[in-house]
Write a protein that holds these residues in place. Structure first.
Motif, PDB file in Angstrom:
ATOM      1  N   GLN A  12       0.839  -1.192   0.000  1.00  0.00           N
ATOM      2  CA  GLN A  12       0.000   0.000   0.000  1.00  0.00           C
ATOM      3  C   GLN A  12       0.879   1.249   0.000  1.00  0.00           C
ATOM      4  N   HIS A  51       1.535   7.694   2.052  1.00  0.00           N
ATOM      5  CA  HIS A  51       1.596   9.146   1.895  1.00  0.00           C
ATOM      6  C   HIS A  51       1.856   9.800   3.250  1.00  0.00           C
ATOM      7  N   CYS A  72       5.238  10.437  -1.038  1.00  0.00           N
ATOM      8  CA  CYS A  72       4.612   9.120  -0.998  1.00  0.00           C
ATOM      9  C   CYS A  72       5.657   8.065  -1.335  1.00  0.00           C
ATOM     10  N   ARG A 119       0.065  12.925  -3.358  1.00  0.00           N
ATOM     11  CA  ARG A 119      -1.264  12.841  -2.721  1.00  0.00           C
ATOM     12  C   ARG A 119      -2.161  11.883  -3.499  1.00  0.00           C
ATOM     13  N   HIS A 120      -2.116  11.971  -4.840  1.00  0.00           N
ATOM     14  CA  HIS A 120      -2.948  11.099  -5.666  1.00  0.00           C
ATOM     15  C   HIS A 120      -2.507   9.642  -5.555  1.00  0.00           C
ATOM     16  N   THR A 174      -3.688   7.452  -2.767  1.00  0.00           N
ATOM     17  CA  THR A 174      -5.072   6.963  -2.755  1.00  0.00           C
ATOM     18  C   THR A 174      -5.232   5.665  -3.545  1.00  0.00           C
ATOM     19  N   ASP A 179      -4.392   1.631  -4.830  1.00  0.00           N
ATOM     20  CA  ASP A 179      -4.359   0.371  -4.095  1.00  0.00           C
ATOM     21  C   ASP A 179      -3.223  -0.534  -4.545  1.00  0.00           C
TER      22      ASP A 179
END
Length: 200
Positions: free
Chosen positions: A110, A113, A123, A149-150, A153, A155
């Motif tokens: 995973q 971040h 990240c 940041r993106h 998110t 997976d």
């Protein structure tokens, strides 16, 4: 290059005396190469290259190599550590310092971040890149800014292509006895990351 999933080129100055080791009956050298960024900061890149390909290598020589970012696990102080190296497959004429990496793989952990003390988004991603003969390399990536940041998110299993540079980063870590020890992390600093579909 044998694999389009993992392509890298570095050019710089040989920093350490080559150490000789044997792999599958072939003689290899292990040494560090100093590669300057445009900012003047140096990345210290660990290189593995066959004697046949490298020829005579001495400290202070300039060298340009094409190859792959490869990883393996090694027991250090009783713990398994991920070792990240540049594995040379080609030799080119040196025309200046260069550090370029392109990888295609999938997230195998995973994405993590976080915000730095200076307020920057960052990240950490571990990218699994398939290699020949059913092997894979697990390559640490570091992503910055809005992209970080993106990416945070997304997976596990997300397929992606990234471009960037293979960098070294010195950090400090507290030892069990309370002393602070200095270590070096090796990772790909990402300039661009594109979400892609895995090939069938």
């Amino acid at each position: 290059m044998k694999s389009k999933n993992n392509m890298a080129v570095i050019g710089g100055r040989v920093l350490t005396e080559p150490k000789v080791f044997d792999c599958c009956g072939e003689t290899f050298y292990e040494f560090d190469v100093s590669v300057k960024r445009e900012s003047g900061t140096e990345d210290i890149i660990p290189v593995n290259v066959s004697e046949i390909l490298a020829g005579k290598v001495c400290v202070g020589n300039t060298i340009c190599l094409g190859g792959q970012i490869r990883t393996y696990n090694k027991q250090v102080d009783g713990k398994s550590r991920l070792i990240v190296v540049f594995f040379a497959l080609d030799k080119y004429s040196y025309e200046g310092d260069v550090n370029s990496v392109e990888l295609t793989g999938y997230f195998c952990k995973q994405p993590q971040h976080r915000i730095t003390p200076l307020g920057r988004d960052i990240c950490d991603v571990l990218l699994a890149v398939n290699r020949d003969r059913g092997k894979s390399d697990y390559i640490p990536l570091i992503v910055w800014g809005r992209t970080a940041r993106h990416i945070g998110t997304l997976d596990v299993g997300q397929h992606a292509t990234v471009t960037g540079r293979f960098q070294s980063r010195v950090y400090q870590k507290a030892a069990p006895d309370g002393k602070v020890i200095e270590r070096t992390a090796y990772e790909v600093s990402v300039n661009r990351i594109t979400e892609t579909e895995a090939e069938e």
